[in-house]
Every structure is written in C-alpha cells, then in structure tokens.
Design a protein around this motif. Structure first.
Motif, PDB file in Angstrom:
ATOM      1  N   UNK A 152       5.282   2.534  -8.473  1.00 42.99           N
ATOM      2  CA  UNK A 152       5.833   1.397  -9.231  1.00 42.99           C
ATOM      3  C   UNK A 152       6.012   0.163  -8.350  1.00 42.99           C
ATOM      4  N   UNK A 153       6.170   0.369  -7.038  1.00 41.95           N
ATOM      5  CA  UNK A 153       6.392  -0.809  -6.182  1.00 41.95           C
ATOM      6  C   UNK A 153       5.195  -1.099  -5.268  1.00 41.95           C
ATOM      7  N   UNK A 154       4.006  -0.567  -5.631  1.00 45.00           N
ATOM      8  CA  UNK A 154       2.813  -0.753  -4.790  1.00 45.00           C
ATOM      9  C   UNK A 154       1.696  -1.430  -5.583  1.00 45.00           C
ATOM     10  N   UNK A 155       0.760  -2.067  -4.844  1.00 47.64           N
ATOM     11  CA  UNK A 155      -0.418  -2.675  -5.486  1.00 47.64           C
ATOM     12  C   UNK A 155      -1.589  -1.711  -5.519  1.00 47.64           C
ATOM     13  N   UNK A 156      -1.631  -0.788  -4.543  1.00 53.67           N
ATOM     14  CA  UNK A 156      -2.786   0.097  -4.405  1.00 53.67           C
ATOM     15  C   UNK A 156      -2.311   1.381  -3.719  1.00 53.67           C
ATOM     16  N   UNK A 157      -2.941   2.503  -4.094  1.00 55.63           N
ATOM     17  CA  UNK A 157      -2.601   3.774  -3.448  1.00 55.63           C
ATOM     18  C   UNK A 157      -3.831   4.310  -2.726  1.00 55.63           C
ATOM     19  N   UNK A 158      -3.632   4.759  -1.488  1.00 55.46           N
ATOM     20  CA  UNK A 158      -4.697   5.463  -0.770  1.00 55.46           C
ATOM     21  C   UNK A 158      -4.370   6.945  -0.880  1.00 55.46           C
ATOM     22  N   UNK A 159      -5.199   7.656  -1.638  1.00 50.32           N
ATOM     23  CA  UNK A 159      -4.965   9.080  -1.891  1.00 50.32           C
ATOM     24  C   UNK A 159      -5.573   9.883  -0.750  1.00 50.32           C
ATOM     25  N   UNK A 160      -4.717  10.483   0.057  1.00 51.85           N
ATOM     26  CA  UNK A 160      -5.171  11.285   1.207  1.00 51.85           C
ATOM     27  C   UNK A 160      -4.732  12.725   1.020  1.00 51.85           C
ATOM     28  N   UNK A 161      -4.648  13.149  -0.240  1.00 56.13           N
ATOM     29  CA  UNK A 161      -4.305  14.541  -0.536  1.00 56.13           C
ATOM     30  C   UNK A 161      -5.483  15.427  -0.148  1.00 56.13           C
ATOM     31  N   UNK A 162      -5.243  16.739   0.004  1.00 52.45           N
ATOM     32  CA  UNK A 162      -6.373  17.614   0.292  1.00 52.45           C
ATOM     33  C   UNK A 162      -7.368  17.529  -0.869  1.00 52.45           C
ATOM     34  N   UNK A 163      -8.641  17.775  -0.610  1.00 57.22           N
ATOM     35  CA  UNK A 163      -9.656  17.647  -1.660  1.00 57.22           C
ATOM     36  C   UNK A 163      -9.286  18.399  -2.932  1.00 57.22           C
ATOM     37  N   UNK A 191       0.833  -1.213   0.000  1.00 62.50           N
ATOM     38  CA  UNK A 191       0.000   0.000   0.000  1.00 62.50           C
ATOM     39  C   UNK A 191       0.866   1.260   0.000  1.00 62.50           C
ATOM     40  N   UNK A 192       0.529   2.176  -0.913  1.00 66.15           N
ATOM     41  CA  UNK A 192       1.162   3.512  -0.926  1.00 66.15           C
ATOM     42  C   UNK A 192       0.175   4.511  -0.334  1.00 66.15           C
ATOM     43  N   UNK A 193       0.686   5.475   0.426  1.00 69.87           N
ATOM     44  CA  UNK A 193      -0.156   6.559   0.936  1.00 69.87           C
ATOM     45  C   UNK A 193       0.309   7.844   0.261  1.00 69.87           C
ATOM     46  N   UNK A 194      -0.571   8.439  -0.545  1.00 68.70           N
ATOM     47  CA  UNK A 194      -0.212   9.710  -1.194  1.00 68.70           C
ATOM     48  C   UNK A 194      -0.875  10.856  -0.436  1.00 68.70           C
ATOM     49  N   UNK A 195      -0.069  11.571   0.377  1.00 65.03           N
ATOM     50  CA  UNK A 195      -0.592  12.660   1.224  1.00 65.03           C
ATOM     51  C   UNK A 195      -0.613  12.212   2.672  1.00 65.03           C
ATOM     52  N   UNK A 196       0.497  12.463   3.371  1.00 65.83           N
ATOM     53  CA  UNK A 196       0.661  11.985   4.757  1.00 65.83           C
ATOM     54  C   UNK A 196       0.276  13.110   5.720  1.00 65.83           C
ATOM     55  N   UNK A 241      -1.425  -6.662   4.969  1.00 63.86           N
ATOM     56  CA  UNK A 241      -1.022  -5.532   4.117  1.00 63.86           C
ATOM     57  C   UNK A 241       0.165  -4.812   4.742  1.00 63.86           C
ATOM     58  N   UNK A 242       0.880  -4.068   3.926  1.00 65.96           N
ATOM     59  CA  UNK A 242       2.050  -3.344   4.437  1.00 65.96           C
ATOM     60  C   UNK A 242       2.211  -2.012   3.719  1.00 65.96           C
ATOM     61  N   UNK A 243       2.832  -1.060   4.404  1.00 65.46           N
ATOM     62  CA  UNK A 243       3.089   0.256   3.828  1.00 65.46           C
ATOM     63  C   UNK A 243       4.399   0.222   3.034  1.00 65.46           C
ATOM     64  N   UNK A 244       4.316   0.614   1.769  1.00 70.50           N
ATOM     65  CA  UNK A 244       5.529   0.694   0.937  1.00 70.50           C
ATOM     66  C   UNK A 244       6.183   2.056   1.129  1.00 70.50           C
TER      67      UNK A 244
END
Ligand code: NAD
Length: 346
Positions: A81-92, A6-11, A28-31
């Motif tokens: 490139x090294x993740x299966x899924x991204x959770x987009x937590x960017x501002x709206x 899992x990738x987190x875009x916007x920490x 699951x794991x954080x990349x």
C-alpha cells in the motif's frame, strides 16, 4: 521528481542484494522487505534499517516476529500500500499467486528467473530490451544464466545482424548458503533437452537462434558456459575484435586466464572478493580472454557467471524501465553501476 518507493517481497539470497542495490541509488528507496517469519535474515534488515514485513497478512504469522524478537511493521498488503513497485524475490513458483495479489493492489511488479516468461509475457535484461519494458506493469528479470548469455550474445548479435548459438551450461549445484541442494559427488545432466537456459534468451532477444544443454556439478561458487556461436558470412570480426567488442560492454570483464593465474572459477571469485563489494559479489560476466577463438565463422568461448549477483544491477535497471524514469538503458546501467560496483573499497 520524488524517489521510486520499492518493496522487496522475499528477503533471501537475491532479495537482500536487490534491497542493498536499490538503497544505494539516489532515485529510489526501500519501503520495506518481507520474511516468512523470524530467522537470522531478519537481523540484516534490522541492521540496514529496512522496515520488516511479513510475506503474509495472517495476524498469527505477523505476531510470530515479535515472539522471535523482531519488530514487524505489518503484512504484505501494508507494505504494498505504501510502495510504487514490488521486486518479487520469492523462491520460484510463487509467482502466479503473488502476481494476483499485486494486480489486486494495482502495483507494478518485477519477478525473477525462477518464474516462467508466460507469467508476465515480458522479460528483461538491460542491454537486450529495456525499451520494450518501459512503463510496463510487470516483467521478469531472466535467470542468472540467461542474463549471462545475453551480456555477451546481444552485442555480438547487434554487430553481426544474426547469430546461431549452441551452448552448455555447467551449473553450480547450490548457492553457498544452501544446505538442501546437490549433487555433492556427481555430475547431473539436465535430461530435458534442450535446457531452458538458451531458449530463454529469446524472451529478451528473439532474433538470436540458440539452444543449450545443462549439467549440474558439485560447486557452489559460479556457473561456467561453454559457447559456440556461428556468425553470418561477412561479419568482419576477428578473435581480437570480438574481445574488443566485449571489453567495450558494461558488466562484462575480459581477462587473460593464464597470464593472470585466473584459470578457474575459484581464482575468479577470489579476485571478486579482493574487489571488495558486498558479499564478495561479481556483477559482471567473466570471459577468459585466452579461451576466445574465432575459427572461420565459428566463435568458441567460455564465460563464468556469479549466480547470486549478476541479476542484481539488472533488477535496478528494470525498476527504472517499469517506472519510466530512464529510457536509455546505457544511462541506467551507468547510474546503477556507479552506485554499487565500487572497486577496492575494502
Ligand atoms: P532464497 O530461497 O534464497 O530466498 C527466497 C526468500 O523468499 C526467502 O527469504 C524466503 O523466506 C522468502 N519467501 C518464501 N516464500 C515466500 C512467499 N510466498 N512470498 C515471498 N517471499 C517468500 O531464493 P533466491 O535464491 O533468492 O531466489 C529467489 C528468486 O531468484 C528465484 O526465482 C530464483 O530462481 C531467482 N534467482 C536465484 C539465483 C540464485 O543464484 N540464488 C540467481 C538468479 C535468480
């Protein structure tokens, strides 16, 4: 089966909590997590051992992390490139641009409630439509308010077969860590009527007839919903059985306000801090038992929403839905909550 990467875009407020909740699961794991540049938020990622990436692929932006004393593992493309899924937590409102990037890479994506349903054409809450999200490419976890409404209205609808709802969202003006928003000494009605919160429930449970009004008030700690639901004839419920129905639901807490001296959101959040979860979070929706009243076919109740955390377990379940790793929403909820919703672990 190998863990979902899992990738987190916007920490930020939501991203750091989703990262922590994902890290606590055994499937699951954080990349890595992204920041726009060096800031105090990077320290938490370093402390947690999450590789830090830049939200952009711009070499100058990536280099700015080193200047701020942080090691940056690369740009967003490297993380994806090294993740299966991204959770987009960017501002709206970054959703459209970010979704285009995710589609180019061919990665699954979960957005947050700051984006519109139209972005993905699919939205998510665990109890309403986990099955409809199975193996989808992209979805949106609905906002904290809409998640809260779903938690109590979906089981009520499933029991009754139909439901007509009017509700008022009394919204916190800003998150505790936010210095930019307001009001600080006013009550601000949302003049777009109905507000988007109630109708947004239809994106996960179209069968519920619902409208809402909203006002922002000078508090940072919770939202409160004042809800009126008209039940169909022959519903067979009483005030007591509605309370029992909710008590049997995951992620709903029903407690007497007067008897427990929990009559305001201040005491509810103090109780949440006593529970001892990370950041003093309360993932559950809090319903005041003594504020529930069924009069004829009309049900009245209040509930409180911890805006920074109720959507966090929902994001974890949404990952399992999109990856197709758990088809049963109740099984996913139980697994998610067992890993993050500890009581009295201070
Ligand atoms: P936030 O401002 O606290 O955090 C956003 C993070 O994204 C920050 O770290 C910021 O640096 C980073 N960022 C900025 N531009 C970016 C970009 N282009 N791409 C990726 N990341 C970028 O915001 P938040 O409160 O965590 O909100 C995130 C989303 O969650 C929004 O859609 C919001 O509506 C939704 N949401 C927020 C709450 C809440 O109470 N805070 C509750 C439910 C849902």
């Amino acid at each position: 089966m190998s863990n979902t990467r899992v990738a987190i875009n916007g920490y930020g407020t939501i991203g750091k909590r989703v990262a922590d909740a994902v890290d606590a699961q055994d499937d699951m794991e954080i990349v890595g997590v992204t920041k726009t540049g060096p800031s105090f938020g990077c320290d938490l990622a370093v402390k947690k051992g999450f590789p830090l990436y830049c939200t952009s692929d711009d070499p100058e932006r990536i280099a700015s992390f080193a200047a701020g004393g942080y090691e940056c593992a690369g740009g967003l493309s490297d993380l994806l490139a090294s993740s299966d899924i991204v959770v987009d937590c960017s501002p709206g409102k970054h959703g459209e641009e970010n979704l285009a990037t995710y589609r180019t890479v061919g990665i699954k994506a979960i957005f947050q409630g700051g984006e519109k349903h139209a972005l993905t054409g699919l939205s998510y809450t665990s109890s309403a439509n986990h099955a409809a999200n199975l193996n989808a490419d992209a979805t949106r976890v609905v906002s904290c308010n809409t998640t809260g409404l779903s938690r109590t209205l979906v089981p009520l609808h499933d029991h009754c077969g139909s439901l007509k709802v009017e509700c008022t969202m009394i919204r916190r003006a800003a998150d505790p860590g936010d210095s930019k928003k307001g009001p600080i000494n006013a009550i601000k009605p949302v003049l777009k009527v109905p507000s988007h919160h109630g109708p947004d429930v239809k994106t996960v449970k179209p069968e519920i007839e619902i409208n809402s009004l909203a006002v922002a008030v000078p508090t940072t700690i919770m939202h409160v919903h004042a809800i009126i639901a008209d039940l169909p004839e022959g519903h067979g419920l009483s005030t007591e059985s509605v309370i029992d129905l909710w008590k049997a639901q995951p992620r709903v807490i029903v407690m007497a306000g007067e008897a427990n001296r929990l009559t305001t959101t201040a005491e509810v959040m103090e109780m949440a801090r006593d529970i001892g979860r990370k950041w003093g979070d309360l993932h559950e929706i809090f319903v005041w038992e003594d504020g529930v009243s069924l009069q004829g076919d009309r049900l009245y109740y209040f509930q409180a929403i911890h805006q920074e955390s109720d959507v966090i377990p929902e994001n974890v379940d949404a990952i399992r839905a999109l990856m197709g790793t758990e088809t049963d929403w109740r099984a996913s909820v139980a697994r998610t909550d067992a890993a993050i919703s500890h009581y009295y672990n201070l």
